[in-house]
Scaffold this motif. Structure first.
Motif, mmCIF file in Angstrom:
data_model
loop_
_atom_site.group_PDB
_atom_site.id
_atom_site.type_symbol
_atom_site.label_atom_id
_atom_site.label_comp_id
_atom_site.label_asym_id
_atom_site.label_seq_id
_atom_site.Cartn_x
_atom_site.Cartn_y
_atom_site.Cartn_z
ATOM 1 N N PRO A 1 63.107 25.491 -13.095
ATOM 2 C CA PRO A 1 63.450 25.075 -11.739
ATOM 3 C C PRO A 1 64.855 25.517 -11.329
ATOM 4 C CG PRO A 1 63.487 23.189 -13.214
ATOM 5 C CD PRO A 1 63.005 24.366 -14.009
ATOM 6 N N VAL A 2 64.908 26.293 -10.257
ATOM 7 C CA VAL A 2 66.169 26.784 -9.713
ATOM 8 C C VAL A 2 66.251 26.323 -8.261
ATOM 9 C CG1 VAL A 2 67.549 28.827 -9.171
ATOM 10 C CG2 VAL A 2 66.117 28.796 -11.223
ATOM 11 N N VAL A 3 67.376 25.711 -7.884
ATOM 12 C CA VAL A 3 67.568 25.232 -6.515
ATOM 13 C C VAL A 3 68.920 25.708 -5.992
ATOM 14 C CG1 VAL A 3 66.109 23.197 -6.831
ATOM 15 C CG2 VAL A 3 68.546 23.033 -7.286
ATOM 16 N N GLU A 4 69.014 25.817 -4.681
ATOM 17 C CA GLU A 4 70.277 26.242 -4.069
ATOM 18 C C GLU A 4 71.193 25.043 -3.853
ATOM 19 O OE1 GLU A 4 70.088 28.717 -0.643
ATOM 20 O OE2 GLU A 4 68.764 30.159 -1.598
ATOM 21 N N GLU A 5 72.484 25.315 -3.877
ATOM 22 C CA GLU A 5 73.480 24.292 -3.578
ATOM 23 C C GLU A 5 73.155 23.636 -2.240
ATOM 24 O OE1 GLU A 5 77.554 26.158 -5.463
ATOM 25 O OE2 GLU A 5 76.965 26.782 -3.470
ATOM 26 N N GLY A 6 73.433 22.363 -2.129
ATOM 27 C CA GLY A 6 73.224 21.660 -0.885
ATOM 28 C C GLY A 6 71.825 21.101 -0.698
ATOM 29 N N LYS A 7 70.897 21.456 -1.577
ATOM 30 C CA LYS A 7 69.528 20.944 -1.481
ATOM 31 C C LYS A 7 69.555 19.425 -1.671
ATOM 32 C CE LYS A 7 64.925 22.245 -2.389
ATOM 33 N NZ LYS A 7 64.121 23.416 -2.596
ATOM 34 N N GLY B 1 63.498 18.786 -17.379
ATOM 35 C CA GLY B 1 64.440 17.669 -17.345
ATOM 36 C C GLY B 1 65.698 18.007 -16.584
ATOM 37 N N ALA B 2 65.716 19.203 -15.981
ATOM 38 C CA ALA B 2 66.911 19.635 -15.266
ATOM 39 C C ALA B 2 66.558 20.784 -14.334
ATOM 40 C CB ALA B 2 67.990 20.082 -16.248
ATOM 41 N N ALA B 3 67.474 21.046 -13.408
ATOM 42 C CA ALA B 3 67.327 22.193 -12.518
ATOM 43 C C ALA B 3 68.627 22.987 -12.529
ATOM 44 C CB ALA B 3 67.018 21.739 -11.091
ATOM 45 N N ILE B 4 68.498 24.282 -12.448
ATOM 46 C CA ILE B 4 69.637 25.186 -12.351
ATOM 47 C C ILE B 4 70.059 25.234 -10.882
ATOM 48 C CG2 ILE B 4 70.418 27.567 -12.688
ATOM 49 C CD1 ILE B 4 69.645 26.014 -15.281
ATOM 50 N N ILE B 5 71.342 25.125 -10.612
ATOM 51 C CA ILE B 5 71.851 25.197 -9.242
ATOM 52 C C ILE B 5 72.507 26.555 -9.043
ATOM 53 C CG2 ILE B 5 73.351 24.138 -7.513
ATOM 54 C CD1 ILE B 5 73.304 21.596 -9.314
ATOM 55 N N VAL B 6 72.133 27.235 -7.961
ATOM 56 C CA VAL B 6 72.701 28.548 -7.653
ATOM 57 C C VAL B 6 73.265 28.544 -6.234
ATOM 58 C CG1 VAL B 6 71.143 29.789 -9.228
ATOM 59 C CG2 VAL B 6 70.476 29.460 -6.835
ATOM 60 N N GLY C 1 75.844 25.495 -11.349
ATOM 61 C CA GLY C 1 75.755 24.198 -12.004
ATOM 62 C C GLY C 1 74.372 23.899 -12.525
ATOM 63 N N ILE C 2 74.239 22.674 -13.022
ATOM 64 C CA ILE C 2 72.956 22.185 -13.515
ATOM 65 C C ILE C 2 72.854 20.718 -13.122
ATOM 66 C CG2 ILE C 2 73.892 21.647 -15.800
ATOM 67 C CD1 ILE C 2 71.112 22.418 -16.934
ATOM 68 N N PHE C 3 71.668 20.303 -12.724
ATOM 69 C CA PHE C 3 71.424 18.915 -12.356
ATOM 70 C C PHE C 3 70.354 18.380 -13.287
ATOM 71 C CE2 PHE C 3 69.268 15.559 -9.973
ATOM 72 C CZ PHE C 3 70.344 14.807 -9.533
ATOM 73 N N THR C 4 70.673 17.327 -14.030
ATOM 74 C CA THR C 4 69.745 16.788 -15.024
ATOM 75 C C THR C 4 69.174 15.456 -14.571
ATOM 76 O OG1 THR C 4 71.397 15.512 -16.247
ATOM 77 C CG2 THR C 4 71.130 17.856 -16.853
ATOM 78 N N ASP C 5 68.091 15.045 -15.222
ATOM 79 C CA ASP C 5 67.545 13.735 -14.907
ATOM 80 C C ASP C 5 68.534 12.638 -15.282
ATOM 81 O OD1 ASP C 5 67.221 14.023 -17.644
ATOM 82 O OD2 ASP C 5 65.092 13.566 -17.653
ATOM 83 N N GLY C 6 69.389 12.899 -16.254
ATOM 84 C CA GLY C 6 70.443 11.940 -16.610
ATOM 85 C C GLY C 6 71.462 11.792 -15.486
#
Length: 98
Positions: free
Chosen positions: A40-46, A61-66, A74-79
């Motif tokens: 999972p890759v998502v853009e900043e601001g999503k 358990g996480a998404a890569i932020i681009v 960055g990375i956004f985790t379920d934690g």
């Protein structure tokens, strides 16, 4: 005996691929790396709730932020989600910040 036969770690890995040493020597990043829909890759601001949906779809358990150029920021985790929900449930409607 191992020295006499010139038995090396690589040889051990070939004969015992399931062991800890065999896995360490034979496992490659590409064997466990997530790609395509599974990464999972998502853009900043999503919006965070949309990011959660993306993570769930990928069964990750996480998404890569681009950024807009596709560069990792960055990375956004379920934690991360759990920690922020504990502070403010309104975080679900906030945009991601790196």
């Amino acid at each position: 005996m191992l020295e006499i036969r010139e038995f090396k770690e690589k040889d051990f890995a070939l004969f015992h691929p399931g062991g800890a040493l065999g896995k360490k020597l034979l496992l490659k990043v590409e064997d466990i790396m997530r790609v395509g829909r599974n990464n999972p890759v998502v853009e900043e601001g999503k919006i965070v709730s949309e990011v959660i949906f993306t993570i769930t779809q990928a069964r990750a358990g996480a998404a890569i932020i681009v950024n807009a150029q596709g560069k990792l920021t960055g990375i956004f985790t379920d934690g991360d989600l759990r920690r922020h929900l504990g502070l403010d449930a309104a975080c679900l409607t906030a945009g991601l910040k790196t």
